[in-house]
Design a protein around this motif. Structure first.
Motif: not given
Length: 125
Positions: A1-18
């Motif tokens: 599967x090929x994904x595009x991350x929404x802005x906040x999902x990318x931010x959460x990923x980078x910041x290791x946000x819960x």
């Protein structure tokens, strides 16, 4: 599967946000390709400049590659498709991400349930 991350999902990923659920993390980890739109960096940059987001934009740029993701540039075809989208959502960045998902095609990973009204390509997490 090929994904595009929404802005906040990318931010959460980078910041290791819960806020990024285990299921969403697994989805991203198991994807064949994960893309971050240059529009998301643009959005974060604008919000950081206005004081609405506390983030190091240079870190966001470098983390695309460091995370094993790929940058998705905004192409003319993406921008043109925005015009044809129904008036479901007013946010110009979200509309551009939808257009990119439709054009490529990619599954857009977001927590914004309104975006699923555009297409079955939206995965709400």
């Amino acid at each position: 599967m090929r994904l595009l991350l929404d802005t906040h999902v990318y931010l959460w990923s980078v910041m290791d946000d819960r806020k990024l659920t285990k299921a969403a993390r697994k989805l991203i980890q198991d994807a064949d390709d994960v893309f971050v739109s240059s529009a998301s960096i643009w959005e974060a940059s604008i919000k950081a400049g206005l004081g609405k987001l506390d983030v190091d934009v240079n870190l966001l740029v470098s983390e695309i590659k460091a995370s094993g993701f790929s940058e998705l540039p905004v192409r003319a075809v993406h921008a043109a498709l925005v015009r044809d989208l129904p008036d479901i959502h007013r946010d110009p960045f979200d509309r551009l991400l939808i257009a990119q998902a439709l054009s490529e095609p990619l599954r857009l990973v977001t927590s914004d349930g309104h975006l699923s009204k555009y297409t079955e390509l939206v995965i709400t997490v």
